[in-house]
Design an enzyme around this catalytic site. Structure first.
Site, PDB file in Angstrom:
ATOM      1  NE  ARG A   1      68.065 110.625   3.737  1.00 37.71           N
ATOM      2  CZ  ARG A   1      68.369 110.070   2.554  1.00 37.71           C
ATOM      3  NH1 ARG A   1      67.554 110.214   1.524  1.00 37.71           N
ATOM      4  NH2 ARG A   1      69.485 109.376   2.420  1.00 37.71           N
TER       5      ARG A   1
ATOM      6  CG  HIS B   1      73.354 111.348  -0.270  1.00 36.57           C
ATOM      7  ND1 HIS B   1      72.027 111.280   0.139  1.00 36.57           N
ATOM      8  CD2 HIS B   1      73.344 111.037  -1.577  1.00 36.57           C
ATOM      9  CE1 HIS B   1      71.261 110.971  -0.904  1.00 36.57           C
ATOM     10  NE2 HIS B   1      72.017 110.805  -1.943  1.00 36.57           N
TER      11      HIS B   1
ATOM     12  CD  GLU C   1      70.131 105.096  -2.846  1.00 35.30           C
ATOM     13  OE1 GLU C   1      70.909 105.411  -3.755  1.00 35.30           O
ATOM     14  OE2 GLU C   1      68.906 105.158  -2.964  1.00 35.30           O
TER      15      GLU C   1
ATOM     16  CG  ASN D   1      66.498 106.043  -0.525  1.00 35.49           C
ATOM     17  OD1 ASN D   1      65.864 106.441   0.449  1.00 35.49           O
ATOM     18  ND2 ASN D   1      67.699 106.507  -0.841  1.00 35.49           N
TER      19      ASN D   1
ATOM     20  CE1 TYR E   1      64.973 106.836  -5.140  1.00 37.40           C
ATOM     21  CE2 TYR E   1      63.657 108.300  -6.533  1.00 37.40           C
ATOM     22  CZ  TYR E   1      64.540 108.110  -5.484  1.00 37.40           C
ATOM     23  OH  TYR E   1      64.988 109.184  -4.754  1.00 37.40           O
TER      24      TYR E   1
ATOM     25  CD  GLU F   1      66.987 109.397  -1.871  1.00 32.82           C
ATOM     26  OE1 GLU F   1      66.938 109.019  -3.062  1.00 32.82           O
ATOM     27  OE2 GLU F   1      68.071 109.571  -1.269  1.00 32.82           O
TER      28      GLU F   1
HETATM   29  O1  LIG Z   1      68.119 109.257  -8.820  1.00 34.09           O
HETATM   30  C1  LIG Z   1      67.319 109.942  -7.905  1.00 34.09           C
HETATM   31  C2  LIG Z   1      67.888 109.783  -6.500  1.00 34.09           C
HETATM   32  C3  LIG Z   1      69.235 110.499  -6.315  1.00 34.09           C
HETATM   33  O2  LIG Z   1      69.142 111.865  -6.693  1.00 34.09           O
HETATM   34  C4  LIG Z   1      69.633 110.361  -4.829  1.00 34.09           C
HETATM   35  O3  LIG Z   1      70.796 111.115  -4.501  1.00 34.09           O
HETATM   36  C5  LIG Z   1      69.912 108.900  -4.506  1.00 34.09           C
HETATM   37  O4  LIG Z   1      69.851 108.651  -3.110  1.00 34.09           O
HETATM   38  C6  LIG Z   1      68.993 107.978  -5.268  1.00 34.09           C
HETATM   39  N1  LIG Z   1      68.996 106.638  -5.220  1.00 34.09           N
HETATM   40  C7  LIG Z   1      68.142 106.186  -6.160  1.00 34.09           C
HETATM   41  C8  LIG Z   1      67.944 104.753  -6.501  1.00 34.09           C
HETATM   42  C9  LIG Z   1      69.347 104.141  -6.845  1.00 34.09           C
HETATM   43  C10 LIG Z   1      69.970 104.837  -8.016  1.00 34.09           C
HETATM   44  C11 LIG Z   1      70.586 106.079  -7.847  1.00 34.09           C
HETATM   45  C12 LIG Z   1      71.178 106.734  -8.938  1.00 34.09           C
HETATM   46  C13 LIG Z   1      71.175 106.122 -10.191  1.00 34.09           C
HETATM   47  C14 LIG Z   1      70.557 104.887 -10.345  1.00 34.09           C
HETATM   48  C15 LIG Z   1      69.951 104.249  -9.254  1.00 34.09           C
HETATM   49  C16 LIG Z   1      67.571 107.275  -6.766  1.00 34.09           C
HETATM   50  N2  LIG Z   1      68.099 108.367  -6.189  1.00 34.09           N
END
Ligand SMILES: OC[C@@H]1[C@@H](O)[C@H](O)[C@@H](O)c2[nH]c(CCc3ccccc3)c[n+]21
Length: 470
Positions: free
Chosen positions: A99, A143, A188, A316, A318, A375
């Site tokens: 991706r 993105h 996102e 996505n 986390y 993700e």
């Molecule tokens: O932060 C890790 C990754 C980014 O590197 C990706 O580009 C992005 O799609 C992504 N989204 C999220 C969760 C939302 C978020 C992004 C950045 C900062 C805080 C929250 C985490 N991440």
């Protein structure tokens, strides 16, 4: 709890909270897609090469104080010129799919008008490099790297940007649609709108709640229009959108917690899930934001356009949000709390059960639309040892625990179709710059040397069918 109408309720059996043990690729359906993910501004570099125009992240990262250490994507990890080597890395890991995102400023340097052939040629070469290695390309159209000239004309708060995005999607479909059959329109929109125009933490760095809500709407309108453009040109394509979704839990069961959960679940999740999957904004959240905007920018047919039929929803995941009413009850302020769980280098609590919770919730509340984890991953402060290896046991634990949760969700009946680890390699982590490393492959940002971390070896072994403990 929010009043979800019960769409196609599924009997999602409850599973034990933690089932430690052995896990293997065999715990997932045979046609399950396994991959890694990146994005253009975070890895390509070469920001002034090949006819690329400036994006809002070029402008934002050049603005003092916006990005840690004043880092920017000018060089990144030089993927623009090292893509063959990076495709070899992916083949070595044994992934089924990759991706990546297409940089709008490479395809249309000013955000509109004729395509920049050198930009099209780069992605065409990348796609061919993947296909030659048996890797399926999954292309994210947006993105976060909006062409700066479109921001100068109003950016996502302006309705015209949605139309420009659909035209851009048509150009990408024309250029790559003969070989790319998996498209994600947006990555996102919550981040693009609320971090970009609400808090100002992300590009373009504006702090204006009404603009953020207008941006969210026009991002989703652009999504719907782009789905039409893709369907017209690539009838055999699988098309989806990626949302960052959070399970939201009360910090305690005291007064006002339920409303705090409802509010944050509403703004984080339902503000995007409901328009995209149900064709309507959630009424309770419309009331929550009425003091910020009357949503006058919503035109009659917009929600029907936004509710374009999809082949999958990208998720996505986390971490979980844990909330409590803010210090001033009645003001609607909400506090985000933590539970003292282990955290990643981003300060995000490690909570694999949250993956199970959000996947089962989406299926329970929004029906049987196939889901893809577009993700999931973690930042930890990795170091290359004297022997050239990178030991990252916490990232292995993170991935194993979250894959176990994904397997539980599959057993519970969630139509999960794929998983993309974030990220293939260390890269530009937005406002954190290069200080935060999410890769399963380490990058020495001075020499650009790639070193597969222990987590990359672990993922490769998992993909090869080895059983893993967790
Ligand atoms: O932060 C890790 C990754 C980014 O590197 C990706 O580009 C992005 O799609 C992504 N989204 C999220 C969760 C939302 C978020 C992004 C950045 C900062 C805080 C929250 C985490 N991440």
């Amino acid at each position: 709890m929010p009043d979800h109408q019960d769409l196609g309720h599924r009997d999602l059996q409850n599973q034990p909270d933690h089932d430690h043990g052995a896990l293997s690729r065999g715990d997932f359906p045979p046609e399950f897609t396994w991959g890694v993910a990146t994005s253009s501004y975070q890895i390509e570099g070469a920001t002034s090469e090949g006819g690329r125009g400036p994006s809002i992240w070029d402008t934002f990262s050049a603005t003092p104080g916006r990005v840690v250490d004043g880092d920017n994507g000018d060089v990144a990890v030089e993927h623009y010129r090292r893509y063959q080597q990076d495709a070899d890395l992916m083949a070595g890991l044994g992934v089924d799919a990759y991706r990546f995102s297409v940089a709008w400023p490479r395809i249309q340097p000013t955000g509109s008008g004729p395509v920049n052939q050198a930009g099209v040629d780069f992605y065409s070469r990348l796609v061919d490099a993947l296909l030659e290695r048996g890797i399926t390309p999954w292309a994210t159209l947006y993105h976060w790297d909006l062409p700066q000239p479109l921001e100068d004309l109003g950016g996502w708060p302006s309705r015209d940007t949605a139309y420009r995005f659909a035209e851009y999607a048509a150009h990408v479909a024309d250029a790559l649609g003969d070989r790319v059959k998996h498209f994600i329109t947006l990555n996102e929109p919550w981040c693009s709108a609320f971090l970009g125009y609400g808090s100002g933490r992300h590009a373009p760095g504006r702090s204006d709640g009404a603009a953020a809500l207008a941006a969210a709407h026009h991002l989703m309108l652009g999504h719907g229009l782009a789905v039409q453009a893709l369907r017209e040109r690539v009838p055999d394509a699988q098309v989806g959108i990626t949302l960052n979704l959070y399970p939201v839990t009360g910090a305690h069961d005291g007064h006002g917690v339920d409303d705090a959960v409802r509010r944050i679940d509403g703004l984080s999740n339902r503000w995007f899930l409901d328009p995209v999957l149900r064709g309507a904004y959630p009424k309770d959240v419309v009331e929550d934001v009425a003091h910020i905007s009357d949503l006058a920018f919503v035109a009659d047919a917009d929600l029907e356009t936004i509710n374009a039929p999809l082949d999958f929803l990208g998720v996505n995941y986390y971490t979980r949000h844990v909330v409590a009413p803010g210090a001033f009850p009645g003001t609607g302020l909400v506090e985000f709390t933590d539970r003292g769980l282990p955290t990643t280098a981003m300060g995000w609590e490690v909570d694999a059960d949250g993956l199970f919770d959000i996947l089962t919730r989406v299926t329970r509340d929004y029906g049987d639309l196939p889901l893809v984890m577009t993700e999931n991953g973690a930042a930890f402060d990795d170091e290359v040892g004297a022997d050239g290896t990178v030991h990252d046991p916490r990232r292995i634990d993170f991935l194993a625990g979250h894959l176990a949760a994904a397997a539980r969700a599959v057993r519970a009946g969630v139509p999960l179709r794929g998983y993309f680890a974030w990220s293939l390699m260390d890269n530009f982590e937005w406002a954190e710059g290069y200080a935060k490393r999410f890769g399963i492959v380490h990058v020495d940002f001075d020499t650009q040397e790639r070193t597969v971390k222990d987590s990359g070896r672990w993922y490769a072994a998992f993909l090869a069918g080895d059983r893993t403990q967790y």
